[in-house]
Write a protein that holds these residues in place. Sequence first.
Motif, mmCIF file in Angstrom:
data_model
loop_
_atom_site.group_PDB
_atom_site.id
_atom_site.type_symbol
_atom_site.label_atom_id
_atom_site.label_comp_id
_atom_site.label_asym_id
_atom_site.label_seq_id
_atom_site.Cartn_x
_atom_site.Cartn_y
_atom_site.Cartn_z
ATOM 1 N N LEU A 1 0.836 -1.207 0.000
ATOM 2 C CA LEU A 1 0.000 0.000 0.000
ATOM 3 C C LEU A 1 0.868 1.253 0.000
ATOM 4 O O LEU A 1 0.610 2.209 -0.753
ATOM 5 C CB LEU A 1 -0.900 0.007 1.236
ATOM 6 N N PHE B 1 0.429 -10.122 -9.858
ATOM 7 C CA PHE B 1 -0.542 -9.774 -10.899
ATOM 8 C C PHE B 1 -1.585 -8.803 -10.357
ATOM 9 O O PHE B 1 -1.888 -7.778 -10.971
ATOM 10 C CB PHE B 1 -1.210 -11.046 -11.413
ATOM 11 N N VAL C 1 -2.277 -4.959 -11.585
ATOM 12 C CA VAL C 1 -3.547 -4.436 -12.123
ATOM 13 C C VAL C 1 -3.973 -3.195 -11.345
ATOM 14 O O VAL C 1 -4.441 -2.206 -11.933
ATOM 15 C CB VAL C 1 -4.633 -5.531 -12.072
ATOM 16 N N LEU C 2 -3.776 -3.221 -10.012
ATOM 17 C CA LEU C 2 -4.095 -2.032 -9.219
ATOM 18 C C LEU C 2 -3.256 -0.845 -9.691
ATOM 19 O O LEU C 2 -3.746 0.279 -9.818
ATOM 20 C CB LEU C 2 -3.813 -2.288 -7.735
ATOM 21 N N THR D 1 -4.567 0.653 -12.787
ATOM 22 C CA THR D 1 -5.721 1.518 -12.562
ATOM 23 C C THR D 1 -5.279 2.862 -11.997
ATOM 24 O O THR D 1 -5.778 3.910 -12.403
ATOM 25 C CB THR D 1 -6.690 0.849 -11.584
ATOM 26 N N LEU D 2 -4.322 2.815 -11.064
ATOM 27 C CA LEU D 2 -3.888 4.060 -10.424
ATOM 28 C C LEU D 2 -3.181 4.977 -11.408
ATOM 29 O O LEU D 2 -3.331 6.190 -11.360
ATOM 30 C CB LEU D 2 -2.940 3.746 -9.266
ATOM 31 N N THR D 3 -2.381 4.407 -12.290
ATOM 32 C CA THR D 3 -1.619 5.265 -13.204
ATOM 33 C C THR D 3 -2.376 5.520 -14.495
ATOM 34 O O THR D 3 -1.897 6.262 -15.342
ATOM 35 C CB THR D 3 -0.267 4.644 -13.557
ATOM 36 N N GLY D 4 -3.536 4.898 -14.655
ATOM 37 C CA GLY D 4 -4.321 5.174 -15.848
ATOM 38 C C GLY D 4 -3.722 4.579 -17.111
ATOM 39 O O GLY D 4 -4.037 5.019 -18.203
ATOM 40 N N SER D 5 -2.870 3.576 -16.971
ATOM 41 C CA SER D 5 -2.315 2.962 -18.174
ATOM 42 C C SER D 5 -3.247 1.847 -18.631
ATOM 43 O O SER D 5 -4.289 1.588 -18.030
ATOM 44 C CB SER D 5 -0.916 2.428 -17.883
ATOM 45 N N LEU E 1 -4.889 -1.571 -18.975
ATOM 46 C CA LEU E 1 -5.033 -2.617 -17.968
ATOM 47 C C LEU E 1 -4.151 -3.802 -18.364
ATOM 48 O O LEU E 1 -4.301 -4.360 -19.436
ATOM 49 C CB LEU E 1 -6.497 -3.041 -17.888
ATOM 50 N N GLY E 2 -3.222 -4.183 -17.482
ATOM 51 C CA GLY E 2 -2.352 -5.319 -17.767
ATOM 52 C C GLY E 2 -0.940 -4.922 -18.140
ATOM 53 O O GLY E 2 -0.066 -5.769 -18.205
ATOM 54 N N HIS F 1 1.338 -2.645 -16.537
ATOM 55 C CA HIS F 1 2.255 -2.781 -15.410
ATOM 56 C C HIS F 1 2.230 -4.202 -14.864
ATOM 57 O O HIS F 1 3.240 -4.700 -14.365
ATOM 58 C CB HIS F 1 1.876 -1.794 -14.303
ATOM 59 N N ALA F 2 1.059 -4.848 -14.962
ATOM 60 C CA ALA F 2 0.961 -6.222 -14.460
ATOM 61 C C ALA F 2 1.930 -7.117 -15.224
ATOM 62 O O ALA F 2 2.637 -7.925 -14.619
ATOM 63 C CB ALA F 2 -0.477 -6.718 -14.614
#
Lengths: 281, 163
Positions: B18, B61, B65-66, B69-73, B75-76, B78-79
């Motif tokens: 976190l 993973f 994904v979180l 969402t936080l960086t607005g890239s 989906l998948g 950064h994962a």
Amino acid sequence: MLLLIATCIALMFYDHQRGHLEKIHAALSTLVYPVQAVVNAPYALAGWAQENLATHTALVNENTGLKRQLRIDSVQLQRFAALEQENARLRKLMQAGAKVAGHVVLARLLAVDMDSFRHTVIINKGAHDKVHDGQVLLDAHGIVGQVIRVGPVSSEAALITDPSQAIQVQINRTGLRTLAIGTADVNMLSLPYLPNSADVKRGDLLVSSGLDGRYPPDYPVAVVTVVHRDPAQPFDTVMARPVADLDHGHDVLLYFPHKASPPPAKPEPRTVKRTPGKKSR
Amino acid sequence: MRNPPRRRANWVIVASYLVALLLTIWPLPNWAEPFRPAWVVLATIYWCLFLPHRVGLLVTFGVGVLMDTLTGSLLGEHALALLLVAWITLKLHLQIRVFPWWQQTLAVLVLMLIYTFVLFWVDGMLGYTQGAMLRWMPVFITALLWPWVMQSLMLLQQRYQVS
């Protein structure tokens, strides 16, 4: 491992085709909203403190300044009202449709940084406040950007300087239309499609033309800062600085266009005499 | 009243992730933004190195994904990058664990290079090719931060007896 990688690639693929993963995005954005709220909290607190712990003289000074500004603005507005009426009259004479106006709702940017190579921001209004995909964001000076993803309580918006964004503009002085494209620099828009012969000067105001069907017409977008003319190249290198407060604004306005009212139905010429028992229509 | 150690361990891991996510979106002045270290990568490498039986690919993973969402890239995005980092770390965790600190830092540098490359690659396909030079800045900064982050997380781990 392979399964997870395949999931990632599939996610990226479907996410790129906008609209397939809206539900997942909405759920995830609700999930991470507390994190964003925590990051935003110190800034919100500082803003609150500034409002509530200000000294009397500071408030009086601010009040005087605002009153002065309001007076200046209302004088301008009087002229504007007259002009608007004249414009409407002229348009009627030319039998052109009336321009569609809209109303705005105040939204607040969350103080969070997202990807530094994308120019996206989070606003504190979502589907609950009837925000919709593609909605336009304005501020006191001009166009800020558009909503690209709507969550239940927050939405994501792309600034006009995001490299994926382009906006149809026209040069206010000449009416020449062109495209302004984001450069990933918050102080710069690029206008790559102006031919060498185009009449463009430093200091020209660019306003939205409304031809893209997304941004409302006649809002200021940017001021031309660089015009580099190389006779060997078919196009000028033209740069413009956005007029909106893109990097330190905290309040934005969500633009709600009014539904274009259908043109008033022409009263049918009632020349046909009605005969009893027969319908004339 | 003491929590059973297993639950406490989970809390420490969740808290570290976190904090890493908070630091990822913490607002910085414009000039400092290209220098932002990849905190989530550091946390992922640490937990994969020292607690590979707890933090695996699934956790990574989820965190990725979180982060998307936080960086607005996409989906998948950064994962995927995080998964590759975690996978390599898990494969080599026995070797990397016994490295001296400067060799570990080099290993983190290589992992960050892979991570950045994947992000750059995906972004390049989407047309976000600006600032190509600035992208490599966090690679070095993150690697340089590794010894400190490792020490503090290790203290945390010992303090709360996370195993």
